[in-house]
Design an enzyme around this catalytic site. Structure first.
Site, short mmCIF file in Angstrom:
data_model
loop_
_atom_site.label_atom_id
_atom_site.label_comp_id
_atom_site.label_asym_id
_atom_site.label_seq_id
_atom_site.Cartn_x
_atom_site.Cartn_y
_atom_site.Cartn_z
N HIS A 36 0.82 -1.22 0.00
CA HIS A 36 0.00 0.00 0.00
C HIS A 36 0.85 1.26 0.00
CE1 HIS A 36 0.38 -0.24 4.51
NE2 HIS A 36 0.49 1.07 4.36
N ASP B 284 -0.16 -7.65 1.61
CA ASP B 284 0.32 -6.27 1.59
C ASP B 284 1.85 -6.20 1.60
OD1 ASP B 284 0.41 -3.51 1.74
OD2 ASP B 284 -0.11 -3.41 3.87
N SER C 172 4.49 2.12 8.09
CA SER C 172 4.14 1.07 7.13
C SER C 172 5.36 0.52 6.42
CB SER C 172 3.19 1.63 6.07
OG SER C 172 1.88 1.74 6.55
N GLY C 173 5.39 -0.80 6.26
CA GLY C 173 6.47 -1.46 5.55
C GLY C 173 7.71 -1.70 6.39
#
Length: 270
Positions: free
Chosen positions: A78, A131, A227-228
């Site tokens: 994402h 994801d 994120s990530g």
């Protein structure tokens, strides 16, 4: 409410197509309930940046990543969506991976250009399943920057295991982004606890086997901008920061991509 952990103002910045000025300085207790770490202790933690998209005060950081090969960086799918970047990722000419730098305001480490982008074709933005994405760098990083991935059945996935999540994201849940790398200790939770927290709603759906969740009784968590980034236990990568409801809320643990699922997908070819 949070869904995927991108920077909270990313959509506004992308839509306006102007640099995003960094929010107010972070508190000392970042990620959420966290503490500062030196990059030498976690050389596999990297920042995804674009000064054109997100401004230059924090080197344009908008997501995290983790080095799984000298030229391969794993991150969340994402993070590379048009919703986040405002344009297809291959049309962001200054997309880079910053490695070896704990303080985003400094010049230490390196800024590696991205040569290729692979986004998991099975990523589902509604359930948040699958994801993950892989960035191939134009130049290899140091051999010591690579972290091993935990495979299926690894003891590091067991409920109750202590893990650490790393990132430069929001430290309060209110938009106070860190300029220096932070970490937070969390506990791997059982699938039953995770399924009860996220049975299927607008937040997402917890899917045992491809996800795991971790947290405490509130107060320790990843947040927007993380994120990530990596979730590490027993010296191995077990998760990628993905999504959740709020930041550090009791009963709403952070949800991570289960890295054994990533390893399986990558072995199958991409």
């Amino acid at each position: 409410m949070r869904r995927p952990f991108v920077r909270a103002l990313a959509l506004v910045a992308a839509a306006a197509a102007i640099p995003l000025v960094s929010p107010a300085p972070a508190r000392a207790d970042a990620v959420i309930g966290g503490y500062p770490v030196e990059i030498s202790a976690t050389p596999w933690t990297v920042a995804l940046t674009s000064r054109d998209r997100f401004g230059g005060t924090r080197a344009g950081q908008f997501c995290g990543g983790v080095v799984i090969g000298r030229s391969s960086v794993l991150t969340a799918a994402h993070c590379l969506s048009e919703d986040v970047l405002g344009t297809p990722p291959r049309q962001v000419p200054d997309l880079k991976v910053v490695a070896g730098r704990a303080d985003l305001r400094a010049d230490a480490g390196s800024e590696a250009a991205v040569r290729d982008i692979w986004i998991n074709p099975e990523y589902d933005g509604y359930t948040n399943a699958g994801d993950f994405a892989v960035l191939t760098l134009s130049e290899p990083l140091a051999a010591g920057s690579v972290i091993p991935m935990a495979g299926p059945g690894d003891a590091a996935y067991r409920p109750g295991t202590e893990a650490v999540v790393y990132g430069w994201g929001d430290t309060t849940g209110g938009g106070a982004y860190a300029s220096t790398l932070r970490a937070s200790r969390v506990q791997v939770l059982s699938d039953a606890v995770c399924e009860e927290a996220y049975p299927g709603s607008a937040d997402g759906t917890y899917l045992a086997g491809s996800m795991l969740c971790a947290g405490e009784a509130g107060g320790r968590d990843a947040c927007q901008g993380d994120s990530g980034g990596p979730l590490v236990a027993q010296g191995r990568l077990i998760g990628l920061v993905s999504w959740g409801n709020g930041c550090g809320r009791a009963g709403s643990p952070g949800v991570y991509v289960r890295v054994s699922e990533v390893a399986r997908a990558l072995r199958g070819g991409r």
